[in-house]
Enzyme design. Structure first.
Site, short mmCIF file in Angstrom:
data_model
loop_
_atom_site.label_atom_id
_atom_site.label_comp_id
_atom_site.label_asym_id
_atom_site.label_seq_id
_atom_site.Cartn_x
_atom_site.Cartn_y
_atom_site.Cartn_z
N ILE A 120 0.83 -1.24 0.00
CA ILE A 120 -0.04 -0.10 -0.08
C ILE A 120 0.86 1.44 0.08
O ILE A 120 2.00 1.07 0.64
CB ILE A 120 -0.94 -0.08 1.27
N CYS A 121 0.45 2.24 -0.63
CA CYS A 121 0.83 3.65 -0.70
C CYS A 121 2.35 3.47 -1.28
O CYS A 121 2.42 3.46 -2.58
CB CYS A 121 1.02 4.24 0.77
#
Length: 188
Positions: A112-113
């Site tokens: 994620i991210c």
């Protein structure tokens, strides 16, 4: 109780100082609630520092170092973001071998991210569809990925999301992929 059963599965969370705290804690709690054993794997033993964007967060105890583990010991991998965290991980060859081995073994990976930065260095994003924090778009495209701006993307066991706002969808899809297990098309 969750609709996905991860009893008997061990999930690795690979992070080091500077990880975005909520991107570790929410998936961690989701995996625990689904019955998984979770382990924090890092570059060093002791504790690592979480962050809330640009502010210091809490410290977290490391279960094992990358020198002590093998992808064979786990049924899934989570790569939280934070800017410094993946940047430090990607220059550690043992950490990148660990990440790459999940793909070689066809095991699900969730990033994620800024977490997908490690995937670029591990050379596992070519011909894959994924998302990330927008500043990684060019890096991912240059590494051969198709980057899209979507809440949660899953490509043969690789789950990616853009930011903490996407955590509910990210955690749900991550649990689904971990419950499903091995993906034959997931290769390094």
């Amino acid at each position: 109780m969750t609709k996905f059963d991860l009893q008997g599965k061990t999930i690795a969370f690979l992070a080091t100082d500077g990880f975005e705290q909520v991107e570790l804690t929410e998936p961690w709690e989701a995996a625990l609630k689904a019955g998984a054993e979770v382990q924090l794997v890092s570059l060093k033993s002791g504790k690592i520092q979480g962050v809330h964007h640009d502010e210091k967060g809490d410290q977290f105890a490391v279960d094992k170092t990358v020198d002590e583990v093998s992808a064979e010991d786990y049924q899934g991998l989570v790569l939280p973001g934070g800017v410094f965290n993946p940047d430090a991980l990607r220059v550690n060859e043992t950490a990148m071998d660990f990440v790459r081995d999940f793909f070689k073994q066809g095991k699900p990976v969730a990033a994620i991210c800024h977490g997908p930065w490690s995937l670029v260095e591990a050379d596992v994003v070519a011909d894959r569809r994924l998302t990330s924090w927008p500043s990684l778009k060019t890096d991912l495209k240059n590494a051969g990925a198709t980057w899209v701006d979507e809440e949660c993307v899953c490509d043969e066991g690789l789950v990616t999301s853009r930011n903490p706002d996407d955590l509910p969808a990210f955690c749900n899809k991550m649990l689904e992929e971990f419950a499903e297990g091995k993906h034959a098309k997931q290769t390094a």
